[in-house]
Design a protein around this motif. Structure first.
Motif, PDB file in Angstrom:
ATOM      1  N   GLU A  95     -47.546 -21.954  67.010  1.00  0.00           N
ATOM      2  CA  GLU A  95     -48.610 -19.843  66.588  1.00  0.00           C
ATOM      3  C   GLU A  95     -48.312 -19.495  67.869  1.00  0.00           C
ATOM      4  OE1 GLU A  95     -53.244 -18.866  67.844  1.00  0.00           O
ATOM      5  OE2 GLU A  95     -52.569 -21.412  67.321  1.00  0.00           O
ATOM      6  N   ARG A  96     -47.610 -19.505  68.623  1.00  0.00           N
ATOM      7  CA  ARG A  96     -47.464 -18.185  69.981  1.00  0.00           C
ATOM      8  C   ARG A  96     -46.031 -17.462  69.523  1.00  0.00           C
ATOM      9  NH1 ARG A  96     -46.403 -20.516  75.718  1.00  0.00           N
ATOM     10  NH2 ARG A  96     -45.302 -22.273  74.588  1.00  0.00           N
ATOM     11  N   GLY A  97     -45.076 -18.422  68.873  1.00  0.00           N
ATOM     12  CA  GLY A  97     -43.785 -17.602  68.355  1.00  0.00           C
ATOM     13  C   GLY A  97     -44.494 -16.877  67.262  1.00  0.00           C
ATOM     14  N   SER A  98     -45.369 -17.265  65.806  1.00  0.00           N
ATOM     15  CA  SER A  98     -45.199 -16.911  64.915  1.00  0.00           C
ATOM     16  C   SER A  98     -45.694 -15.514  65.132  1.00  0.00           C
ATOM     17  CB  SER A  98     -46.473 -17.271  64.398  1.00  0.00           C
ATOM     18  OG  SER A  98     -47.903 -17.265  65.010  1.00  0.00           O
ATOM     19  N   TYR A  99     -46.553 -15.035  66.255  1.00  0.00           N
ATOM     20  CA  TYR A  99     -46.720 -13.431  66.600  1.00  0.00           C
ATOM     21  C   TYR A  99     -45.416 -12.719  66.364  1.00  0.00           C
ATOM     22  CZ  TYR A  99     -46.928  -9.015  68.956  1.00  0.00           C
ATOM     23  OH  TYR A  99     -47.473  -7.811  68.954  1.00  0.00           O
ATOM     24  N   ILE A 100     -44.466 -13.339  66.443  1.00  0.00           N
ATOM     25  CA  ILE A 100     -43.205 -12.765  66.422  1.00  0.00           C
ATOM     26  C   ILE A 100     -42.549 -12.515  65.254  1.00  0.00           C
ATOM     27  CG2 ILE A 100     -40.388 -12.560  67.481  1.00  0.00           C
ATOM     28  CD1 ILE A 100     -42.351 -11.729  69.155  1.00  0.00           C
ATOM     29  N   ARG A 101     -42.695 -14.261  64.525  1.00  0.00           N
ATOM     30  CA  ARG A 101     -41.902 -14.277  62.895  1.00  0.00           C
ATOM     31  C   ARG A 101     -42.746 -13.090  62.260  1.00  0.00           C
ATOM     32  NH1 ARG A 101     -41.657 -18.789  65.822  1.00  0.00           N
ATOM     33  NH2 ARG A 101     -43.708 -19.900  64.716  1.00  0.00           N
ATOM     34  N   ASP A 102     -44.141 -12.934  62.364  1.00  0.00           N
ATOM     35  CA  ASP A 102     -44.572 -12.395  61.617  1.00  0.00           C
ATOM     36  C   ASP A 102     -45.034 -10.441  61.404  1.00  0.00           C
ATOM     37  OD1 ASP A 102     -45.497 -14.829  60.608  1.00  0.00           O
ATOM     38  OD2 ASP A 102     -47.152 -15.157  61.643  1.00  0.00           O
ATOM     39  N   ALA A 103     -44.450 -10.442  62.954  1.00  0.00           N
ATOM     40  CA  ALA A 103     -44.388  -9.314  63.203  1.00  0.00           C
ATOM     41  C   ALA A 103     -43.518  -8.330  62.920  1.00  0.00           C
ATOM     42  CB  ALA A 103     -44.608  -8.786  64.343  1.00  0.00           C
ATOM     43  N   LYS A 104     -43.877  -6.917  61.131  1.00  0.00           N
ATOM     44  CA  LYS A 104     -42.556  -7.117  60.889  1.00  0.00           C
ATOM     45  C   LYS A 104     -41.318  -6.040  61.894  1.00  0.00           C
ATOM     46  CE  LYS A 104     -44.089  -6.814  56.522  1.00  0.00           C
ATOM     47  NZ  LYS A 104     -44.125  -7.049  55.934  1.00  0.00           N
ATOM     48  N   ALA A 105     -42.180  -5.450  62.824  1.00  0.00           N
ATOM     49  CA  ALA A 105     -41.471  -4.383  63.861  1.00  0.00           C
ATOM     50  C   ALA A 105     -40.154  -5.282  64.690  1.00  0.00           C
ATOM     51  CB  ALA A 105     -42.462  -3.772  64.527  1.00  0.00           C
ATOM     52  N   MET A 106     -40.888  -6.453  64.986  1.00  0.00           N
ATOM     53  CA  MET A 106     -40.027  -7.393  66.074  1.00  0.00           C
ATOM     54  C   MET A 106     -38.999  -8.051  64.749  1.00  0.00           C
ATOM     55  SD  MET A 106     -41.346  -6.714  68.482  1.00  0.00           S
ATOM     56  CE  MET A 106     -41.341  -8.612  69.628  1.00  0.00           C
ATOM     57  N   GLN A 107     -39.057  -8.170  63.699  1.00  0.00           N
ATOM     58  CA  GLN A 107     -38.291  -8.699  62.586  1.00  0.00           C
ATOM     59  C   GLN A 107     -36.798  -7.564  62.480  1.00  0.00           C
ATOM     60  OE1 GLN A 107     -37.751 -11.639  61.803  1.00  0.00           O
ATOM     61  NE2 GLN A 107     -39.528 -12.602  63.551  1.00  0.00           N
ATOM     62  N   ALA A 108     -37.708  -6.557  62.762  1.00  0.00           N
ATOM     63  CA  ALA A 108     -36.183  -4.958  62.415  1.00  0.00           C
ATOM     64  C   ALA A 108     -35.976  -5.578  63.417  1.00  0.00           C
ATOM     65  CB  ALA A 108     -37.526  -4.118  62.282  1.00  0.00           C
ATOM     66  N   GLU A 109     -35.955  -5.040  65.227  1.00  0.00           N
ATOM     67  CA  GLU A 109     -35.311  -5.732  65.907  1.00  0.00           C
ATOM     68  C   GLU A 109     -34.667  -6.834  66.095  1.00  0.00           C
ATOM     69  OE1 GLU A 109     -35.354  -3.337  68.595  1.00  0.00           O
ATOM     70  OE2 GLU A 109     -37.125  -2.373  67.575  1.00  0.00           O
ATOM     71  N   VAL A 110     -34.897  -7.846  65.679  1.00  0.00           N
ATOM     72  CA  VAL A 110     -34.246  -9.119  65.501  1.00  0.00           C
ATOM     73  C   VAL A 110     -33.100  -8.783  64.712  1.00  0.00           C
ATOM     74  CG1 VAL A 110     -34.157 -12.273  64.402  1.00  0.00           C
ATOM     75  CG2 VAL A 110     -35.982 -10.284  65.977  1.00  0.00           C
ATOM     76  N   ARG A 111     -33.276  -8.035  63.782  1.00  0.00           N
ATOM     77  CA  ARG A 111     -31.788  -7.907  62.734  1.00  0.00           C
ATOM     78  C   ARG A 111     -30.939  -6.901  63.003  1.00  0.00           C
ATOM     79  NH1 ARG A 111     -36.111  -8.271  59.229  1.00  0.00           N
ATOM     80  NH2 ARG A 111     -36.345  -5.531  59.360  1.00  0.00           N
ATOM     81  N   ALA A 112     -31.600  -6.198  64.108  1.00  0.00           N
ATOM     82  CA  ALA A 112     -30.770  -4.247  64.554  1.00  0.00           C
ATOM     83  C   ALA A 112     -29.700  -5.304  65.614  1.00  0.00           C
ATOM     84  CB  ALA A 112     -31.103  -3.998  65.236  1.00  0.00           C
ATOM     85  N   TYR A 113     -30.649  -6.745  66.281  1.00  0.00           N
ATOM     86  CA  TYR A 113     -29.595  -7.269  67.438  1.00  0.00           C
ATOM     87  C   TYR A 113     -28.389  -8.226  66.492  1.00  0.00           C
ATOM     88  CZ  TYR A 113     -28.361 -10.446  71.201  1.00  0.00           C
ATOM     89  OH  TYR A 113     -28.066 -10.819  72.282  1.00  0.00           O
ATOM     90  N   ARG A 114     -28.441  -8.839  65.707  1.00  0.00           N
ATOM     91  CA  ARG A 114     -27.686  -9.927  65.136  1.00  0.00           C
ATOM     92  C   ARG A 114     -26.776  -8.433  64.027  1.00  0.00           C
ATOM     93  NH1 ARG A 114     -31.870 -13.241  61.708  1.00  0.00           N
ATOM     94  NH2 ARG A 114     -32.458 -14.896  63.712  1.00  0.00           N
TER      95      ARG A 114
END
Length: 129
Positions: A95-114
């Motif tokens: 559940e704690r990780g779902s906040y990151i996985r569900d947040a579009k802004a955070m996923q944009a940061e993940v894609r930018a990092y990759r």
């Protein structure tokens, strides 16, 4: 103790030498880069070397140093920290990780990092995994 700016010059020269002089001085000129704390640069190099085993340690140290220098040239430190933290947090389970996985802004940061990692690994001759 060697001053920080002298250490950076030594690291930059080591990268150029390790890459057989194929990198331009501008590609590793850390003076033109954003200022990253030395500890963060060292941590990145150690993690990079751990994640990319294979060639002799000195060769990977040079390649990973090249990568963090390229990142520092492109991205301010606070932006890099945000992207790297989102990338790392993306692997938290439950559940704690779902906040990151569900947040579009955070996923944009993940894609930018990759994307950033893919570019610098290619530029510094770090083989894809």
């Amino acid at each position: 103790m060697m001053p920080l700016f002298d250490l950076r010059k030594v690291l930059a020269a080591a990268v150029v030498a390790a890459l057989g002089g194929c990198a331009t001085a501008d590609a590793v000129d850390v003076r033109a880069a954003h200022d990253y704390p030395t500890l963060d640069r060292v941590r990145y190099v150690f993690t990079c070397m751990r994640d990319n085993p294979g060639p002799p340690a000195y060769e990977m140290m040079a390649k990973c140093s090249c990568a963090i220098d390229a990142i520092a040239k492109e991205v301010p430190h606070d932006k890099f920290e945000t992207m790297a933290t989102a990338f790392d947090a993306n692997t938290i389970g439950g559940e704690r990780g779902s906040y990151i996985r569900d947040a579009k802004a955070m996923q944009a940061e993940v894609r930018a990092y990759r994307d950033l990692q893919a570019r610098v690994k290619k530029a510094c001759f770090i083989a894809p995994q």
